[in-house]
Design a protein around this motif. Structure first.
Motif, short mmCIF file in Angstrom:
data_model
loop_
_atom_site.label_atom_id
_atom_site.label_comp_id
_atom_site.label_asym_id
_atom_site.label_seq_id
_atom_site.Cartn_x
_atom_site.Cartn_y
_atom_site.Cartn_z
N GLN A 20 0.86 -1.16 -0.01
CA GLN A 20 0.01 0.01 0.01
C GLN A 20 0.93 1.09 0.04
O GLN A 20 0.32 2.36 -0.11
CB GLN A 20 -1.08 0.06 1.26
CG GLN A 20 -0.33 -0.04 2.54
CD GLN A 20 -0.30 -1.53 3.13
OE1 GLN A 20 0.15 -2.52 2.34
NE2 GLN A 20 -0.54 -1.77 4.15
N GLU A 21 2.14 1.08 0.16
CA GLU A 21 3.22 2.25 -0.07
C GLU A 21 3.77 2.40 -1.43
O GLU A 21 4.32 3.44 -1.80
CB GLU A 21 4.45 1.97 0.67
CG GLU A 21 3.99 2.24 2.28
CD GLU A 21 5.46 1.77 3.15
OE1 GLU A 21 6.21 2.53 2.58
OE2 GLU A 21 5.34 1.30 4.14
N TYR A 23 2.87 4.10 -4.31
CA TYR A 23 1.81 4.88 -4.60
C TYR A 23 1.98 5.12 -6.25
O TYR A 23 2.87 4.85 -6.85
CB TYR A 23 2.14 6.29 -4.09
CG TYR A 23 1.97 6.47 -2.58
CD1 TYR A 23 0.77 6.29 -1.98
CD2 TYR A 23 3.11 6.45 -1.71
CE1 TYR A 23 0.69 6.10 -0.46
CE2 TYR A 23 3.00 6.39 -0.39
CZ TYR A 23 2.03 6.27 0.17
OH TYR A 23 1.56 6.01 1.67
N THR A 142 6.98 8.92 5.15
CA THR A 142 5.87 7.87 4.93
C THR A 142 5.70 7.13 6.22
O THR A 142 6.62 6.78 6.94
CB THR A 142 6.25 6.97 3.83
OG1 THR A 142 6.61 7.60 2.44
CG2 THR A 142 5.11 5.91 3.55
N SER A 182 -0.38 11.80 0.12
CA SER A 182 -1.07 10.39 -0.39
C SER A 182 -1.54 9.64 0.60
O SER A 182 -0.72 9.42 1.51
CB SER A 182 0.10 9.79 -1.28
OG SER A 182 0.78 10.66 -2.57
N GLY A 184 -2.69 5.25 0.85
CA GLY A 184 -2.84 3.83 0.18
C GLY A 184 -3.53 2.96 1.26
O GLY A 184 -3.05 2.83 2.36
N TYR A 203 -6.03 4.09 -3.61
CA TYR A 203 -5.04 5.32 -3.37
C TYR A 203 -5.98 6.35 -3.54
O TYR A 203 -7.02 6.47 -4.41
CB TYR A 203 -3.91 5.17 -4.17
CG TYR A 203 -2.94 4.28 -4.03
CD1 TYR A 203 -1.89 4.23 -2.98
CD2 TYR A 203 -2.87 2.98 -4.88
CE1 TYR A 203 -1.12 2.98 -2.69
CE2 TYR A 203 -1.93 2.00 -4.60
CZ TYR A 203 -0.99 2.14 -3.60
OH TYR A 203 -0.34 0.96 -3.34
N GLU A 205 -4.57 10.69 -3.78
CA GLU A 205 -3.57 11.48 -3.83
C GLU A 205 -3.79 12.79 -4.20
O GLU A 205 -4.56 13.01 -5.00
CB GLU A 205 -2.39 10.85 -4.65
CG GLU A 205 -1.95 9.47 -4.29
CD GLU A 205 -0.56 8.88 -5.17
OE1 GLU A 205 0.53 9.27 -5.08
OE2 GLU A 205 -1.09 8.30 -6.18
N SER A 238 -4.93 5.30 -12.85
CA SER A 238 -5.32 6.48 -12.12
C SER A 238 -5.96 7.47 -13.10
O SER A 238 -5.61 7.44 -14.34
CB SER A 238 -3.91 7.07 -11.39
OG SER A 238 -4.27 8.32 -10.73
#
Length: 267
Positions: A20-21, A23, A142, A182, A184, A203, A205, A238
């Motif tokens: 989930q990091e 992005y 993060t 962001s 996620g 996500y 952002e 996206s």
């Protein structure tokens, strides 16, 4: 050989836990695995009023647990009637902070990017991904909290004249401030059993830039969906659209589709 095989398995099991990091529109403070290589093929575009699109090829390398580097090439018909090779960029990120605990961590990194582009200069936004020659430097933090990952960054951009004799107009800003936020979230799998399970991440952002002293700025929202297969193959979708905008640019109302394949323990 047993050690190498075990490292591959562990890489496959650990990476999804932090998927989930990964992005879609920004980079986290975390790095890819040491001595791994990632290959990205990306296409983005817009309809305004005709269809235009840009394709990029990016190669990433995890030099160490704290340092990773990227190299990118760009091609588009944004400024020409046909597809045109635009130039390239180099990106590096160094992680200086890592506080880890079970299913959560906090990380900080500094990053820098340099680009050489040969397009006409018509936008007020400084974009190093095919639009402007220049450099960027910034910091990103993060935070991972089990299935939720949050990340924020701020950066400074400086534009140069483009290659091919394209001069930056005197009415355009050479300096710009960028900022991102962001989030996620890992939807699937609900629990991990093996590294072959498909990951589904969603996500949201926020992407913004400001030209100080020019009264020009924008803030976009970019929702995204991501699938990861066998811990090595990634597919991103996206779409970004402005929350507000008073800047001439090509990045508004654009879709993004990306394919990425990762090779672990290459060396």
């Amino acid at each position: 050989m047993k050690v190498i095989f075990l490292a591959i398995i562990l890489s496959g099991m650990i990476c999804p836990a932090f998927s989930q990091e990964l992005y879609v529109n920004t980079e986290p403070a975390s790095n890819m695995a040491t001595h791994s290589i990632g290959i990205r093929l990306e296409n983005q575009g817009y309809f305004n009023p005709v269809y235009k699109n840009r394709t990029s090829l990016e190669v990433m390398y995890g030099a160490s647990k704290d340092l990773m580097v990227h190299g990118s090439l760009y091609m588009s018909d944004y400024y020409h009637t046909d597809q045109h090779f635009e130039g390239g960029s180099v990106y590096a990120k160094y992680r200086f902070l890592s506080i880890d605990s079970v299913q959560k961590h906090f990380r900080g990194a500094v990053f820098a990017k340099v680009s050489d582009i040969n397009n006409p200069l018509v936008n007020q936004e400084i974009g190093l991904e095919g639009d402007n020659s220049g450099f960027q430097t910034g910091v990103v933090f993060t935070k991972l909290l089990h299935k939720l990952a949050l990340s924020a960054s701020t950066s400074y951009l400086r534009a140069f004249d483009n290659s091919g004799g394209y001069k930056l107009p005197v009415t355009n800003a050479r300096d710009e401030v960028g900022y991102t936020l962001s989030a996620g979230y890992l939807l699937l799998p609900k629990s991990y059993e093996n590294y072959n399970q498909v990951n589904l991440n969603v996500y949201a952002e926020l992407l913004g830039k400001t030209n100080p002293g020019y009264g020009q700025s924008y803030l976009d929202v970019a929702p995204a969906v991501q699938l990861i297969f066998n811990s090595v193959f990634r597919v991103d979708f996206s779409y970004r659209t402005p929350l507000y905008n008073d800047m001439v640019r090509t990045s508004q109302n654009t879709y993004l589709v990306r394919l990425e394949y990762n090779l672990f323990n290459v060396f």
